[in-house]
Every structure is written in C-alpha cells, then in structure tokens.
Design a protein around this motif. Structure first.
Motif, mmCIF file in Angstrom:
data_model
loop_
_atom_site.group_PDB
_atom_site.id
_atom_site.type_symbol
_atom_site.label_atom_id
_atom_site.label_comp_id
_atom_site.label_asym_id
_atom_site.label_seq_id
_atom_site.Cartn_x
_atom_site.Cartn_y
_atom_site.Cartn_z
ATOM 1 N N TYR A 204 0.839 -1.212 0.000
ATOM 2 C CA TYR A 204 0.000 0.000 0.000
ATOM 3 C C TYR A 204 0.873 1.260 0.000
ATOM 4 O O TYR A 204 0.632 2.207 -0.763
ATOM 5 N N GLU A 207 2.553 1.928 -3.314
ATOM 6 C CA GLU A 207 1.628 2.398 -4.350
ATOM 7 C C GLU A 207 1.149 3.833 -4.096
ATOM 8 O O GLU A 207 0.710 4.508 -5.015
ATOM 9 N N HIS A 208 1.238 4.297 -2.831
ATOM 10 C CA HIS A 208 0.645 5.590 -2.468
ATOM 11 C C HIS A 208 1.630 6.551 -1.796
ATOM 12 O O HIS A 208 1.195 7.537 -1.209
ATOM 13 N N ALA A 221 -5.712 -1.332 4.796
ATOM 14 C CA ALA A 221 -5.174 -2.111 3.675
ATOM 15 C C ALA A 221 -4.884 -3.549 4.073
ATOM 16 O O ALA A 221 -4.849 -4.444 3.227
#
Length: 303
Positions: A204, A207-208, A221
């Motif tokens: 997570y 990706e962010h 998540a």
C-alpha cells in the motif's frame, strides 16, 4: 555469473523481480557488489525463491523480522522463500562481493508434490521459525558446507553438463543444510500472520507514497486496527509505520537523485516529502549529506 549493482521489484511491491529467471531452469547466479548499490544497501524485500549466498569479500548485515546477523568474508547462508529481509554493507570503503544462487525449489525437487519435495524440501521452507540458516567458519559442519558453496560458484555455464553439475552441487549442499536445520525445525513455530499483514501494508505504501497516508488507511489495507498496525510494524520491521513511510520516500529520493537530473523541489514533491526545506532537513538526517551532495557523489561514482 551476472554482476549486479541494484535490485528490481514488481510494480507496487517489494517482491523482487528476477528478469533472467527461466521456467525450464529456474535459477540465476549473481555477483552482487553491494558497495556499488545506491546507499550501500538493499531495502526490505522478499522473493518466492531460495537465496543461497557466500561472502567473497567485505561484510554485510542481514535484517529480518527475527533480528540482525552479521556476515563477514568467508561466511554464508540460506534465506528461506518469502522471508522479509534487507541487507546493507558494513563499510562502503572496501570491496563488498556477495555471490548468490537464486533458485526455485523445483530445481531440486522436480515435480510439485514429489517425494523429494515432501521429505527434504518442504520441512525446511515451510518451517516458520527458519528465516535464515547462517554458516560461519570455525564450526566443522558449517565449514564443510561453506567449502562446497564456494566451489559451486566456480562452475562455468560454458562447460559440458553445467546444469546437471550445478543441480548436483546444490542438492548436496541442500542435504547438508537439511541436516543442519534439524535442531531449528524441532523448535516450535507457528505461521506468523504478521508477515502477511506487513506485506499488504508495504505494498500500500509503495503504491501511495506520493500521497498523504494516514495510519487508518494503512491499517485498513491489511484489515487491521490502528493499534495492530503499529504492533505489526514494530514486530516485523522494528520501526513505526511513519518511520517506514518516511524511509521509503527517502529511498525513492535517493534513486531519483542518483539517476536523474530533476530539480530538488520536484523530487521532494514527487516523493511525498513536501517542501524542499523540509526535504533537505530529513534527507540530511537520513544520508548525512545534502541532496545536492548525494547527487554529486553517486553520479560521479564509477558504478
């Protein structure tokens, strides 16, 4: 054997990408020059393959959820599949060469579910208490394995029967590791669900990381509460979620500084670290130099 100075990952993950891995012979040999890696370390990652290594020169530290182990020249070891780990060179002022066999267990076991897999492979790779099997000179049994391990890297892919000779060498080493790990396997160990949860949260973050990440979102998540999120990070990575997020952003910044020409302000925002003044402050605390100094160091190096 391929010389490597960096590591590749699957997009949005920290599972290592092995681009030269072939299904018909699931194996690669690498000569990792860790002193030439950006920052002198390999960040937290995992892979579905066995990692069998020998330290030709220099010293490295392996970190796993279970702790830290120092491997000097002449030592070696085995990292079990799917184990989270990171490595770093103890000194970047000396040559740091790590020889690696990376292979899928099917190379030794053959067909999935075979008798060899059930008797000799699965008991080791499914033992949750075994993250690393370290090998050090001075112990007679471990020294015998180290000699075989060092010799196995001298096999040439150009010689007749290379694949069979390599598999034979790895099989002999594996049998000795199997016997050596007997006492480790006898200790009780249960599957650590935190290992799965931390990977979900790491993915997570990867990706962010450009965005603002709340602990609530991060915990969600992995279907955890905020309190459990903090516990899992502490147990697995020995740091808080915020510390890991910041460290990951700084690692991305290091890669961008070493490989590109983007302005510092662009890099700071691209990595989710805000203003260039804040970026400069946290970067200096992390790398002991300014972003500009770091860029000059790595872009002028002989990598």
């Amino acid at each position: 054997m391929k010389n490597i100075h960096s590591i590749e990952f699957y997009t949005g993950s920290k599972e290592e990408l092995l681009p030269d891995f072939e299904k018909d012979f699931p194996y690669i040999a690498s000569r990792a020059e860790l002193d030439k890696y950006i920052g002198g370390y390999v960040p937290w990652h995992w892979h579905r393959t066995v990692e069998l290594f020998y330290m030709e020169s220099g010293s490295i530290e392996y970190d796993t959820p279970g702790g830290k182990i120092l491997f000097p020249a002449g030592s070696g070891g085995m990292i079990n599949p799917n184990v989270l780990h990171m490595t770093k060179a103890i000194s970047q002022r000396e040559k740091n060469i790590q020889l690696l066999h990376i292979f899928d267990v099917s190379l030794l076991a053959g067909e999935q579910g075979s008798r060899i897999e059930q008797k000799y492979i699965a008991p080791v790779i499914t033992a949750p208490q075994i993250e690393v099997i370290p090998l050090f000179p001075g112990n007679a049994e471990e020294e015998r394995i180290l000699k075989l391990l060092a010799a196995s890297f001298r096999l040439s892919s150009d010689e007749f029967g290379y694949e069979i000779k390599l598999r034979e060498a790895l099989t002999e080493i594996w049998l000795m590791l199997f016997e050596l790990s007997c006492s480790m396997r006898e200790k009780k160990g249960e599957h650590n669900k935190s290992n799965d949860k931390i990977k979900l949260m790491m993915i997570y973050i990867h990706e962010h990381y450009r965005e603002k990440i709340s602990i609530l979102e991060l915990a969600a998540a992995a279907y955890l509460s905020e309190r459990e999120c903090y516990r899992v990070f502490h147990d697995c990575l020995h740091m808080t979620p915020v510390e890991y997020i910041t460290t990951y952003r700084l690692q991305i910044a290091c890669q961008m500084l070493a490989k590109g020409q983007e302005p510092i302000t662009v890099i700071s925002h691209e990595c989710g670290l805000g203003s260039s003044s804040y970026f400069g402050k946290v970067f200096r605390e992390y790398a002991y130099c300014s972003p500009t100094e770091y860029r000059k160091k790595w872009q002028n190096s002989d990598m």
